[in-house]
Design an enzyme around this catalytic site. Structure first.
Site, mmCIF file in Angstrom:
data_model
loop_
_atom_site.group_PDB
_atom_site.id
_atom_site.type_symbol
_atom_site.label_atom_id
_atom_site.label_comp_id
_atom_site.label_asym_id
_atom_site.label_seq_id
_atom_site.Cartn_x
_atom_site.Cartn_y
_atom_site.Cartn_z
ATOM 1 N N GLY A 108 4.259 9.903 -7.398
ATOM 2 C CA GLY A 108 3.989 8.462 -7.429
ATOM 3 C C GLY A 108 4.280 7.803 -6.092
ATOM 4 O O GLY A 108 4.624 6.629 -6.032
ATOM 5 N N GLY A 110 2.069 7.229 -3.895
ATOM 6 C CA GLY A 110 0.898 6.492 -3.405
ATOM 7 C C GLY A 110 -0.067 7.346 -2.616
ATOM 8 O O GLY A 110 -0.627 6.902 -1.618
ATOM 9 N N SER A 111 -0.290 8.587 -3.076
ATOM 10 C CA SER A 111 -1.199 9.461 -2.332
ATOM 11 C C SER A 111 -2.625 8.911 -2.332
ATOM 12 O O SER A 111 -3.343 9.049 -1.340
ATOM 13 C CB SER A 111 -1.173 10.877 -2.895
ATOM 14 N N SER A 112 -3.045 8.240 -3.408
ATOM 15 C CA SER A 112 -4.427 7.743 -3.475
ATOM 16 C C SER A 112 -4.672 6.673 -2.426
ATOM 17 O O SER A 112 -5.683 6.701 -1.714
ATOM 18 C CB SER A 112 -4.722 7.137 -4.850
ATOM 19 N N ALA A 114 -2.858 6.112 0.274
ATOM 20 C CA ALA A 114 -2.664 6.669 1.623
ATOM 21 C C ALA A 114 -3.898 7.458 2.067
ATOM 22 O O ALA A 114 -4.339 7.334 3.219
ATOM 23 C CB ALA A 114 -1.417 7.551 1.662
ATOM 24 N N ASP A 155 0.546 -0.745 -2.246
ATOM 25 C CA ASP A 155 0.588 0.616 -1.708
ATOM 26 C C ASP A 155 -0.363 0.764 -0.521
ATOM 27 O O ASP A 155 -0.068 1.464 0.454
ATOM 28 C CB ASP A 155 0.282 1.641 -2.811
HETATM 29 O O1 PMV Z 1 3.058 3.420 -10.196
HETATM 30 P P1 PMV Z 1 2.956 2.945 -8.794
HETATM 31 O O2 PMV Z 1 3.965 3.559 -7.894
HETATM 32 O O3 PMV Z 1 1.556 3.039 -8.262
HETATM 33 O O4 PMV Z 1 3.330 1.401 -8.830
HETATM 34 C C1 PMV Z 1 2.672 0.489 -9.650
HETATM 35 C C2 PMV Z 1 3.222 -0.885 -9.449
HETATM 36 C C3 PMV Z 1 2.525 -1.953 -10.284
HETATM 37 O O5 PMV Z 1 3.088 -3.210 -9.889
HETATM 38 C C4 PMV Z 1 2.791 -1.764 -11.754
HETATM 39 C C5 PMV Z 1 1.025 -1.978 -10.047
HETATM 40 C C6 PMV Z 1 0.579 -2.551 -8.726
HETATM 41 O O6 PMV Z 1 -0.518 -2.180 -8.290
HETATM 42 O O7 PMV Z 1 1.269 -3.390 -8.147
#
Ligand code: PMV
Length: 322
Positions: A108, A110-112, A114, A155
């Protein structure tokens, strides 16, 4: 043959998840685990993609038929990034792309986002189309929304700008926070979270109880603003207290899990200033902030609660050409 290599960092959400989807701020930091893209031009009118980390080998598609369906999951973000870049700049050209990752897409981190940012940056370099950071953010965010339909873009901002950012939905505000290295301990639950599904679950609760959920988001916003001040003063002890409150609010939205909660309370009992889940919840990672002398006890406590410690440096550089 001329080739371009770019790399973009992954991220950890420090505070403000979920609220940030609905016009509230969050704080995100870029981490030293990066996605790399190597790209060169070909004369076969095909997009060829190799992404060994997600088992995509020699995936090929005509550059005239890049679409958002009918492709392996691991190819989606690169393919739509290429399509959106070509559409924006009225280009069509064979390209060969290889993506590699410093980290597992399971964490989790954020590979997508990045990989999307790294792909568009590499394209802008090889086609000599100068893009500002803002343009890179906007086109990358559009790409992520084309595929996921949801998300605040925090992200994507971390991948473009790096550092630690105060971020509001869709990039309405993207402001660097001046902070030294954050003494973070990161614990992975071993469970892959499905961000889109969790956002939908929270939306159902918000539809049923709009006043309560808006109230929770309002409180999260206040925590985020206070946390920004703490970070600017490098006051991690106070920052930790705010993390604990943020975790409580996330629990009330139902996005934590037993394992995340155990890992958090283990860390706090072992001397962390604070701990909370990071990201959508439902799995992925938790983060703790700990004084240097407690770091190893905190790590051991997280491991005893079933987590795996991931060595992470925060506040690292954004997109770059290698
Ligand atoms: O699950 P992650 O690490 O992609 O984080 C999501 C965070 C959220 O606030 C729930 C969604 C977002 O895009 O901000």
């Amino acid at each position: 043959m001329q080739s371009i290599t770019t790399s973009a960092p992954g991220k950890l959400l420090l505070m403000g998840e979920h609220a940030v989807v609905y016009d509230h701020p969050c704080i995100v930091t870029a981490v030293n685990h990066r996605m790399k893209i190597r790209l060169f031009l070909t004369d076969d009118n095909q997009m060829t993609l190799n992404a060994p980390d997600v088992e995509v080998m020699n995936y090929q598609k005509s550059v005239s038929s890049l679409v958002s369906h009918d492709m392996p999951k691991g190819a989606q973000f690169v393919e739509i990034a290429v399509r959106n870049f070509f559409q924006t700049y009225h280009l069509k050209q064979g390209i060969n792309i290889t993506s590699t990752s410093d980290f597992s897409s399971q964490f989790g981190f954020g590979s997508s986002s990045a990989v999307t940012v790294a792909t568009i940056k590499a394209l802008s370099e090889i086609f000599d189309k100068s893009m500002s950071d803002r343009e890179l953010f906007d086109l990358s965010y559009k790409t992520v929304l084309d595929i996921q339909g949801k998300g605040s873009g925090f992200d994507v901002a971390a991948a473009v700008y790096g550092g630690t950012l105060f971020f509001v939905t869709g990039g309405k505000r993207i402001e660097p926070i001046s902070v030294q290295n954050i003494p973070l301990v990161v614990g992975y639950t071993g469970v892959k979270a499905d961000t889109v599904k969790i956002i939908e679950r929270v939306k159902k609760i918000a539809d049923q109880y709009p006043i309560f959920v808006e109230g929770i988001y309002g409180l999260i916003e206040e925590l985020v603003k206070e946390a920004k001040t703490c970070l600017e003063k490098n006051n991690f002890a106070e920052f930790g207290k705010l993390m604990i409150m943020n975790q409580g609010l996330l629990e009330s939205l139902g996005v934590s899990t037993e394992k995340l909660s155990q890992m958090n309370s283990g860390a706090i009992k072992a001397g962390a200033y604070g701990a909370k889940l990071s990201g959508a919840g439902g799995g992925d990672c938790m983060i703790a902030v700990a004084p240097a002398e407690k770091r190893s006890e905190v790590s051991t406590a997280i491991e005893k609660s079933g987590g795996t410690i991931i060595d992470v440096q925060t506040n690292t550089n954004g997109i770059r050409v290698e």
